[in-house]
Design an enzyme around this catalytic site. Sequence first.
Site, PDB file in Angstrom:
ATOM      1  N   ASP A  62      43.564  14.792  42.956  1.00  0.00           N
ATOM      2  CA  ASP A  62      43.003  14.714  41.611  1.00  0.00           C
ATOM      3  C   ASP A  62      42.428  13.314  41.460  1.00  0.00           C
ATOM      4  O   ASP A  62      43.159  12.343  41.263  1.00  0.00           O
ATOM      5  CB  ASP A  62      44.092  14.971  40.565  1.00  0.00           C
ATOM      6  CG  ASP A  62      43.573  14.842  39.136  1.00  0.00           C
ATOM      7  OD1 ASP A  62      42.405  14.442  38.943  1.00  0.00           O
ATOM      8  OD2 ASP A  62      44.354  15.129  38.205  1.00  0.00           O
ATOM      9  N   TYR A 163      30.047  14.189  28.734  1.00  0.00           N
ATOM     10  CA  TYR A 163      29.448  14.451  30.048  1.00  0.00           C
ATOM     11  C   TYR A 163      28.220  13.566  30.272  1.00  0.00           C
ATOM     12  O   TYR A 163      28.083  12.922  31.318  1.00  0.00           O
ATOM     13  CB  TYR A 163      29.065  15.923  30.138  1.00  0.00           C
ATOM     14  CG  TYR A 163      28.320  16.308  31.391  1.00  0.00           C
ATOM     15  CD1 TYR A 163      28.981  16.512  32.587  1.00  0.00           C
ATOM     16  CD2 TYR A 163      26.929  16.488  31.365  1.00  0.00           C
ATOM     17  CE1 TYR A 163      28.297  16.872  33.737  1.00  0.00           C
ATOM     18  CE2 TYR A 163      26.238  16.855  32.505  1.00  0.00           C
ATOM     19  CZ  TYR A 163      26.929  17.044  33.688  1.00  0.00           C
ATOM     20  OH  TYR A 163      26.237  17.404  34.829  1.00  0.00           O
ATOM     21  N   THR A 198      25.297  26.580  40.957  1.00  0.00           N
ATOM     22  CA  THR A 198      26.639  26.327  41.467  1.00  0.00           C
ATOM     23  C   THR A 198      27.642  27.053  40.575  1.00  0.00           C
ATOM     24  O   THR A 198      27.291  27.530  39.489  1.00  0.00           O
ATOM     25  CB  THR A 198      26.970  24.826  41.459  1.00  0.00           C
ATOM     26  OG1 THR A 198      27.050  24.378  40.095  1.00  0.00           O
ATOM     27  CG2 THR A 198      25.911  24.022  42.205  1.00  0.00           C
TER      28      THR A 198
END
Length: 259
Positions: A62, A163, A198
């Site tokens: 992670d 983002y 994707t």
Amino acid sequence: MAGRLDGKVAIITGAGTGVGRACMERFAEEGAKVLGAGRTLATLEESLSHVPSGMGAIHVADLSKDESADAVVAAAIAAFGKVDILVHAAGVGYSWAEKSPGSMNDTVNTAPDKWREVIGINLDGYYLMARAVLPKMIAAGGGAIVGVTSISGLLGLSAAHAYTAAKAGMINLTRSLCVSYAKDNIRANCIAPGFIDTPMVASVVGIFDDPVVADQLAPMRRPGTPVEMANGCLYLASDEASYCNGSVLVIDGGTSARQ
């Protein structure tokens, strides 16, 4: 043209799916030994199955956690003896809202914990991987870093503010790495993909079936492919890009040309 990365060792993060998986395959095809890192063992094993025997290894991590980056670099060195290239493709995008509702909203509608979550995965992970790999590259006399960012880091959007901020941060961190470590023979560049087919966008890729919408999304009227993104990363990681440093290679089918 084969063998562009002969003798090189590359760490590919986000290697379980999408662009990261494509990078593992393309870099191995060009002669590099590759260490793929990601969150999920099953997807990493699937990626590894596409790499020739002896050319690849995987490590579950992670990368938003401080200690994980050092462990990834250590795994690469244990497997292959050095690190020449880092491609940081790990991150979350719009599909993350399905797992983490509220994470892809505008500023007012993004709770602080969701903001920190997305920044932690997308931006902190890049910083941590660069911080872990740079001393090894400096000691070895050079290297190449490639960040997988987004055209969303160059454009203002009505949603997904965490983002877009993270991707913009990746772009400017890449430029700053260039300025600081060029003297150490380390190049830092990034690609800025547009709409790529994707798993991250699998739920909405069908919108390209509408020709009017497709034309609005990209003049080429189709999404890009992970392999097309991997080819951009391959170029920036290779000696063919020996004078590219601090560059942002936009690969978006012309989407940002209309902005």
